[in-house]
Design a protein around this motif. Structure first.
Motif, PDB file in Angstrom:
ATOM      1  N   UNK A   1       0.829  -1.200   0.000  1.00 40.15           N
ATOM      2  CA  UNK A   1       0.000   0.000   0.000  1.00 40.15           C
ATOM      3  C   UNK A   1       0.872   1.263   0.000  1.00 40.15           C
ATOM      4  N   UNK A   2       0.290   2.437  -0.296  1.00 39.51           N
ATOM      5  CA  UNK A   2       1.094   3.665  -0.269  1.00 39.51           C
ATOM      6  C   UNK A   2       1.747   3.867   1.097  1.00 39.51           C
ATOM      7  N   UNK A   3       2.938   4.456   1.099  1.00 39.36           N
ATOM      8  CA  UNK A   3       3.676   4.598   2.358  1.00 39.36           C
ATOM      9  C   UNK A   3       4.626   5.785   2.249  1.00 39.36           C
ATOM     10  N   UNK A   4       4.629   6.610   3.289  1.00 36.16           N
ATOM     11  CA  UNK A   4       5.603   7.701   3.358  1.00 36.16           C
ATOM     12  C   UNK A   4       6.688   7.285   4.339  1.00 36.16           C
ATOM     13  N   UNK A   5       7.918   7.108   3.860  1.00 36.10           N
ATOM     14  CA  UNK A   5       8.938   6.574   4.758  1.00 36.10           C
ATOM     15  C   UNK A   5       9.291   7.521   5.898  1.00 36.10           C
ATOM     16  N   UNK A   6       9.559   6.926   7.036  1.00 33.60           N
ATOM     17  CA  UNK A   6      10.015   7.634   8.222  1.00 33.60           C
ATOM     18  C   UNK A   6      11.493   7.273   8.392  1.00 33.60           C
ATOM     19  N   UNK A   7      12.375   8.195   8.005  1.00 32.04           N
ATOM     20  CA  UNK A   7      13.806   7.875   7.988  1.00 32.04           C
ATOM     21  C   UNK A   7      14.369   7.645   9.386  1.00 32.04           C
TER      22      UNK A   7
END
Lengths: 146, 319
Positions: free
Chosen positions: B38-44
């Motif tokens: 699914x869509x995902x915004x990475x958390x560095x």
């Protein structure tokens, strides 16, 4: 007072003779055990479990310095095995590096003994020695057996 | 009689073909497709935490004769891992497009960590601890991938593994997976605290503690009944301690107790309750755990003290 000092001197002398008389593996294990016992006191002070005591801190660094000076002579070629040693064979393949590490350990311990004045300076010095001198050497040259 | 033998041969050959086909089928390397993500915004920041608890740099950072001088961000690989099956040479996982994983998709990365399958569809050897990484959360894997992508690309391919027959046959790893690769993502235990669950996740997933702290059978699978009960180091040179209460209790003979606080503190500075500094491979582990948050170290400790007490193999007798 004088009697106490003589007693201490006698005990110290006796201890050093005992160390020299034993086989090298037992001798270096005894020195490392002494380091550990002192470090335990240091850790308790560092974590605030016991109050900071400059005399105890200095005694710890003095013990480290003493061990660092004695250790290099305790690794003759004949002491690679036996006596439940945790020494890795890499020691004898890199004897120069191994000795240099003890030299550095002695210098660092001596410097800490002189420079440490309070809990903060103690923490900094103890952490640095623990990580660089103790940990660095254990990683490369000690193998855990149990 | 001859006719009968001939028929038997046909049947045997047929059975062999069916068997081989069956083996081929059940050992097919599993893959996660990008459509499953699914869509995902990475958390560095979380990716970096996963990098540290995962111990990626401990194996994949290019080695240096002085371990303190290793640059933990340069994942060029090359470390030799000695094992009963031969020598594994740790691959380059830097973002280099030619020699590293620069061309990998996110799905390729998730597949490698969850399924132990390479982008080309081959089995990866379980020296790469996907038996633990398979329990990682999808979002954590994706954050980790994003974090690794921020590290410098390093050129150079690492030499091939040097394994003895038949352990050099990747297809057989499919059989290994059938035997030893169980369970999917980590399942929370609702009867325990969030802290305990966090610790259980870190220890069993990314931390992969059991990979060294458990004995293995002749096929290199962890002996489940003795998980965390210690055993010989993979290179056979030393001994990894039993970290279940049965092993830690052993220290009480010297008046040393491994409390939660002691474990957390050990993971921070490498000093054990006896005043001794960690040695061997654990020094590298401490480099990783010292970079974690105090809360994560406390969570690991809270979980470790609740491990079921187990007796492991006996260390070699003292000489």
């Amino acid at each position: 007072m004088i009697r106490t000092m003589f007693t201490i001197a006698a005990i110290a002398l006796g201890a050093s003779i005992a160390v020299a008389d034993q086989d090298p593996v037992a001798a270096r294990r005894a020195l490392m055990k002494a380091n550990g016992d002192e470090a335990k006191i240091g850790v308790a002070m560092m974590k605030g479990e016991t109050p900071f005591d400059l005399a105890k801190a200095q005694k710890m660094f003095a013990t480290f310095e003493d061990a660092a000076q004695k250790m290099p002579a305790l690794f003759p070629e004949t002491s690679k095995t036996g006596g439940d040693t945790a020494a890795r064979l890499e020691i004898w393949q890199n004897m120069d590096d191994f000795r240099a590490r003890f030299d550095k350990f002695a210098v660092d311990a001596e410097a800490a003994k002189v420079s440490v004045k309070d809990l903060d300076s103690f923490k900094a010095a103890f952490n640095a020695i623990g990580k660089n001198d103790c940990g660095g050497c254990h990683e490369k040259y000690r193998v855990k057996k149990s | 009689m001859r006719k009968w033998l001939g028929r038997l041969a046909v049947i045997a050959a047929g059975a062999a073909i069916v068997g081989l086909a069956g083996f081929w089928f059940v050992t097919l390397p599993a893959v996660v497709t990008s459509s499953a993500l699914p869509p995902h915004t990475p958390n560095l920041a979380n990716g970096q935490t996963m990098f540290n608890i995962g111990g990626c740099a401990s194996c994949h950072a290019a080695p240096n004769s002085d371990p303190d001088k290793v640059d933990r961000t340069r994942l060029g690989g090359g470390l030799a891992l000695r094992s009963p099956f031969g020598i594994f040479y740790v691959p380059n996982i830097s973002p280099d497009p030619k020699d590293g994983i620069g061309k990998w998709s996110e799905a390729n990365f998730v597949t490698a960590l969850w399924k132990g399958t390479s982008p080309r569809g081959n089995h990866l050897f379980p020296a790469f601890p996907y038996g633990s990484y398979q329990h990682m959360e999808l979002d954590d894997l994706r954050d980790l991938f994003a974090y690794i992508k921020t590290l410098p690309p390093v050129e150079g391919r690492v030499r091939r593994h040097d394994l003895s027959f038949p352990f050099n046959l990747r297809r057989l790893v499919g059989g290994w997976k059938l035997l030893f690769l169980h369970g999917g993502p980590f399942a929370e235990n609702p009867s325990k605290s969030p802290q305990w669950n966090r610790g259980a996740y870190l220890v069993n997933g990314p931390g992969h503690c059991a990979e060294c702290h458990s004995p293995r059978n002749v096929l290199g699978g962890i002996i489940e009944s003795e998980r965390f009960a210690g055993g010989p180091t993979p290179d056979g040179e030393g001994w990894v301690p039993n970290i279940t209460p049965a092993g830690l209790q052993h220290w009480s003979k010297e008046d040393i107790a491994w409390s939660e606080k002691e474990i957390a503190s050990f993971l921070e500075d490498g000093i054990n309750p006896a005043g001794d500094f960690a040695g061997g491979a654990m020094v590298e582990v401490i480099r990783n755990t010292s970079s974690l948050s105090a809360a994560d170290r406390a969570a690991i400790a809270a979980y470790i003290v609740t491990l079921p007490p187990r007796q492991g193999p006996k260390p070699p007798p003292k000489k």
